[in-house]
Design an enzyme around this catalytic site. Structure first.
Site, PDB file in Angstrom:
ATOM      1  N   ASP A  12       0.937  -1.147   0.121  1.00 37.98           N
ATOM      2  CA  ASP A  12      -0.232   0.088   0.103  1.00 37.98           C
ATOM      3  C   ASP A  12       0.799   0.879  -0.033  1.00 37.98           C
ATOM      4  O   ASP A  12       1.349   1.426   1.077  1.00 37.98           O
ATOM      5  CB  ASP A  12      -0.892   0.007   1.191  1.00 37.98           C
ATOM      6  CG  ASP A  12      -1.882   1.037   1.318  1.00 37.98           C
ATOM      7  OD1 ASP A  12      -1.596   2.030   0.649  1.00 37.98           O
ATOM      8  OD2 ASP A  12      -2.979   1.261   1.929  1.00 37.98           O
ATOM      9  N   HIS A  13       1.284   1.869  -1.125  1.00 35.49           N
ATOM     10  CA  HIS A  13       2.067   2.757  -1.239  1.00 35.49           C
ATOM     11  C   HIS A  13       2.029   3.900  -0.280  1.00 35.49           C
ATOM     12  O   HIS A  13       2.952   4.656  -0.194  1.00 35.49           O
ATOM     13  CB  HIS A  13       2.548   3.296  -2.812  1.00 35.49           C
ATOM     14  CG  HIS A  13       1.610   3.853  -3.354  1.00 35.49           C
ATOM     15  ND1 HIS A  13       0.246   3.254  -3.849  1.00 35.49           N
ATOM     16  CD2 HIS A  13       1.132   5.296  -3.350  1.00 35.49           C
ATOM     17  CE1 HIS A  13      -0.562   4.250  -4.370  1.00 35.49           C
ATOM     18  NE2 HIS A  13       0.026   5.463  -4.007  1.00 35.49           N
ATOM     19  N   HIS A  65      -6.237   2.610   1.271  1.00 41.05           N
ATOM     20  CA  HIS A  65      -5.526   3.512   1.541  1.00 41.05           C
ATOM     21  C   HIS A  65      -6.045   4.254   2.926  1.00 41.05           C
ATOM     22  O   HIS A  65      -5.964   4.451   3.843  1.00 41.05           O
ATOM     23  CB  HIS A  65      -5.577   4.546   0.342  1.00 41.05           C
ATOM     24  CG  HIS A  65      -4.733   4.109  -0.509  1.00 41.05           C
ATOM     25  ND1 HIS A  65      -3.830   3.091  -0.686  1.00 41.05           N
ATOM     26  CD2 HIS A  65      -4.943   4.085  -1.953  1.00 41.05           C
ATOM     27  CE1 HIS A  65      -3.298   2.774  -2.089  1.00 41.05           C
ATOM     28  NE2 HIS A  65      -4.094   3.263  -2.807  1.00 41.05           N
TER      29      HIS A  65
END
Lengths: 311, 553
Positions: free
Chosen positions: B244-245, B307
């Site tokens: 999950d950047h 996110h």
């Protein structure tokens, strides 16, 4: 923006800083430390440039202290202070004040620097060339949490090294040591891979190279072996050899930024080991401002394998 | 970080009569020692071999990944070219990759190793953060291999295995490989099964094999469980890294530093002082060329499920007992499990679709007019939901999560909005312009933090208005902080799972979103909103019902 002040005082300089900041429209202060550079006119330009480059990573107020010598004997007795205040685009991401001291005030530069330090922020002093004999006892050095010297930039590096050994106090550090970080991290990584006991070691470098000397002492202290020093044509450190039962671990950098790593029983491979510019060294120094215990170990060399807590 | 204060989070409301415990300096090196140990354990030592050149007190030495290689599936894709390969180069340039690090590309192209190296070269030159240096490139290029083939192609996987073995011998990668699946999710099962079939997922004694996947992690609870089953059949659950950047971003990591390393925020970080929390992720672009992926998925599944719920968990969680993957997971899971959905989903959730309009000076078409989109599509491009966290700290404090495409500008932020002062000695005209205090964590762009509070307007009369105090990352720390992918790839190679959501979190998140999606599936259609605006009117009404309004980010 640049403001020139002649025959001035610290409080006038402070006013000029506030005025400069207002003028460029950023009254907020986002700087994280004060950097004091003590140098002569000859080395000032390069040092300021390096500090400004490093300020992109660590926004700082940079105070440059330059001792000037007046020509005539009459002027020499007259004490005065000139300042050049740079804010905004002229000063990296922080502020720069260049202080030129003439006459007696040169011996009391700390009285000018003290009121100009950022409140509550750490202070770093850097002597790009000639450092005092005992940096921690120097009037300016004693203001700082971190004192940066550079043995590579003096006439007799190995004499300077001995002086550093004698005068070490927590917070001292030297760019000759900083330059070694890539070497040391590659050697540690090589040993992670080899996982074996080291029985001998050698450091090859140009003559009188303080970094090579520190590297040899560090290896000696950590590996508990005698480290041979081999003099080559350079440039700087050219190779490190670590002997094991199964063969040698070698990092060889005969020239340029490309080195080769050889591990016993494995084909050799290339490694990037660049000689870094001063700005990168300073940026690395500013990343941590606590005492560098490993530097103390390297200065002392073999015998003390444990990290000294208080020196 | 967390060892600086041993006050349990539950005591935050108690008066601060007892002195806070002194931070223990000595604890830090121990921590580093632990990390170093964990790192060495990674190398799979049977004996207790300690590297004499490493010392926890020696903090200049960066933690370099151990001998290892990275295999990227779908290496010709956008993500790989724009993010992964530049990140690998930047890591190498910062000296954080081990000598002999190898990069293997796998894709359906008729390429030789050299062609692959050329593609990597170009993408690094165009997208890398740090300057291009020939010697670093040379070091990397020697370890590049390319395997052409389909995911069905047994021969190609045999070739991959041969390449991996060859690299172990010639580059000393010691059998440690991470397999990065940068491919559409429908291929995940195929690829991991092929890895298993050809013995690539089995780590030889003393080494590791890791699987790295990108979102989406399923499209509902059932499919997420199925995906996890498939992955865990091949890789150990601890060896699966879900990217999950957002979690790799400096500001997101800073949420934890801000909350748990400081004393001044935590005491007010609860229902006694906080009125509500708004978490926003807005994009100014439309779906672009991703119609095939996006239609039927929608913004809630695409963004809120991963996110926004992760950001919410980090904002709301209690203090973890240590800064390690296990403790973080425990605390985040507690938050996700205590999330309560509004009873009336129709009143407190909104979905929308962007309509044609003007966005930032450009005329853009609506979602239903985009290429490849069914004009009858009911996929949401905007979603806003109200959630509550049912625990002592947050009871009664709503968390408003919203995301959308083609909104006013690209921004991601967490705004903690405080209650108004219970009593004001100033008369009402003096405080007319005063809003609620807020702490805003700006995740992107312009990473940093803003504190909003009232201040007297200079002059003779007493007038108070809102001012902001700003902390910008670019200003006080590094000019360009490392890209999220750099951090995450390094963490994968180091085996540090702190910043990766675990499968339990993914499943819990779906449990939150599934009922909302079900409700939307059977009730009404998405509201239309003009491109370039801040979302549909229904979303404003949703907050107005609670007597609040959205912040303009």
């Amino acid at each position: 923006m640049k403001i020139d002040l002649t025959d001035t005082t610290a409080s006038k300089i402070n006013k000029a800083l506030v005025k400069g900041r207002r003028a460029i429209g950023t009254p907020a202060v986002g700087m994280v430390l004060t950097m004091v550079i003590v140098t002569d006119e000859e080395n000032a330009y390069d040092s300021i440039k390096a500090a400004e480059d490093a300020s992109h990573e660590h926004p700082a107020r940079t105070l440059v202290v330059i001792k000037r010598h007046a020509r005539s004997p009459r002027d020499r007795t007259k004490s005065h202070l000139d300042a050049e205040v740079r804010v905004g685009a002229d000063a990296g991401t922080g502020e720069t004040v260049i202080l030129r001291t003439y006459g007696e005030v040169s011996d009391h530069a700390d009285s000018v620097v003290l009121p100009l330090l950022l409140p509550d922020a750490p202070v770093v002093v850097w002597w790009p060339v000639n450092a005092p004999e005992v940096p921690a006892k120097d009037p300016l050095g004693s203001l700082a949490q971190r004192r940066i010297t550079d043995m590579y930039a003096v006439e007799q590096p190995l004499v300077a090294l001995e002086a550093r050994v004698r005068s070490y106090a927590p917070g001292d550090t030297d760019l000759a040591w900083t330059r070694l970080t890539p070497w040391r991290s590659m050697l540690a990584a090589a040993l992670d891979q080899a996982r074996t006991k080291i029985i001998s070691a050698a450091v090859e470098s140009e003559a009188e190279n303080p970094s090579a000397e520190l590297l040899a002492r560090w290896l000696g202290a950590r590996l508990d072996v005698k480290v041979d020093r081999v003099v080559t044509a350079g440039p700087v450190v050219t190779a490190v050899r670590l002997g094991t039962d199964k063969g040698e671990i070698v990092i060889d950098r005969p020239e340029g930024p490309l080195a080769t790593l050889t591990l016993p029983g494995q084909p050799s491979r290339t490694l990037a080991l660049k000689v870094r510019p001063t700005s990168e060294l300073i940026a690395e120094e500013l990343r941590r401002l606590d005492a560098d215990e490993m530097y103390a170990v390297a200065l002392r060399g073999g015998g003390t394998k444990e990290t000294p807590r208080h020196v | 970080m967390s060892d600086e204060s041993t006050l349990p989070a539950a005591t935050v409301e108690a008066p601060a009569a007892d002195a806070p415990p002194k931070p223990e300096q000595a604890a830090k090196p121990e921590k580093a020692a632990k990390a170093a140990k964990a790192f060495e354990g990674d190398l799979g030592s049977e004996d207790d071999w300690d590297n004499p050149l490493r010392d926890p007190g020696d903090r200049r030495l960066p933690l370099i990944a151990g001998p290892s290689g990275l295999v990227i599936f779908g290496v010709t894709g956008d993500l790989s070219r724009k993010k992964l390969m530049p990140a690998v180069y930047d890591l190498a340039n910062r000296g954080l990759l081990p000598p002999g690090f190898s990069l293997v590309g796998f894709a359906r192209r008729d390429w030789e190793d050299e062609d692959f190296a050329q593609i990597v070269h170009d993408s690094v030159r165009d997208h890398a953060r740090t300057e291009f240096r020939e010697e670093v490139w040379q070091q990397l290029a020697e370890g590049m291999r390319f395997i052409p083939g389909d995911f069905d192609d047994d021969a190609a996987f045999e070739q991959l295995r041969a390449a991996v073995e060859e690299l172990d011998a010639s580059r000393g990668t010691s059998g440690n490989y991470a397999f990065y699946l940068s491919v559409p999710p429908k291929f995940f099962p195929k690829v991991v099964q092929q890895l298993k079939k050809h013995g690539l997922a089995n780590a030889p004694e003393g080494s590791w094999r890791r699987g790295v996947i990108e979102k989406p992690f399923g499209h509902n609870l059932k499919s997420a469980r199925e995906l996890n089953r498939v992955l865990h059949d091949v890789f150990d659950p601890e060896q699966v890294f879900r990217i999950d950047h957002y979690l790799g971003k400096e500001t997101v990591q800073n949420i934890l530093a801000l909350r748990f390393a400081n004393q001044m925020y935590e005491p007010v970080w609860n229902r006694s002082y906080v009125d509500h929390v708004q978490i926003t992720m807005a994009e100014d672009i439309g779906i672009g060329g991703r119609a095939g992926y996006y239609d039927g998925i929608g913004s809630a599944r695409d963004v809120i499920q991963n996110h926004l719920l992760q950001l919410m968990a980090l904002t709301a969680m209690e203090e973890p007992i240590a800064f390690d993957a296990e403790s973080l997971l425990t605390e985040k899971l507690k938050v996700l499990k205590s999330v309560k959905l509004p009873e009336d989903l129709g009143e407190h959730t909104v979905r929308g679709q962007y309509a044609a309009g003007w966005q930032g000076g450009e005329q853009v078409s609506g979602y239903l007019e985009e290429d490849g989109i069914d004009p009858q599509s009911s996929t949401d491009t905007y979603a806003a939901v109200k959630l509550e966290v049912d625990n002592r700290r947050w009871a009664g404090v709503p968390f408003y999560l919203r995301t959308g495409k083609r909104l006013g500008r690209r921004v991601t932020e967490i705004a903690v909005v405080f209650q108004r002062a219970p009593h004001s000695p100033f008369d009402s005209t003096a405080t007319e312009e005063l809003g609620a205090n807020a702490i805003v964590i700006r995740v992107q762009p312009d990473e940093g933090m803003t504190v909003r509070f009232g201040s007297k307007v200079p002059g003779t009369s007493m007038e108070i208005r809102d001012v902001t105090m700003d902390f910008a990352y670019g200003e006080s720390f590094t000019e360009s902080s490392p890209e999220a992918y750099e951090r995450l790839i390094l963490d994968v190679l180091l085996g540090d799972a702190n910043l990766f959501p675990r499968h339990q979190e993914v499943e819990e998140s779906w449990k939150i979103l599934d009922p909302i999606e079900e409700y939307w599936g059977t009730h009404g259609r998405p509201a239309q909103y003009a491109s370039g605006s801040w979302g549909p009117e229904e979303a404003d009404e949703m907050l107005a019902r609670d007597g609040r309004s959205w912040r303009r980010p």
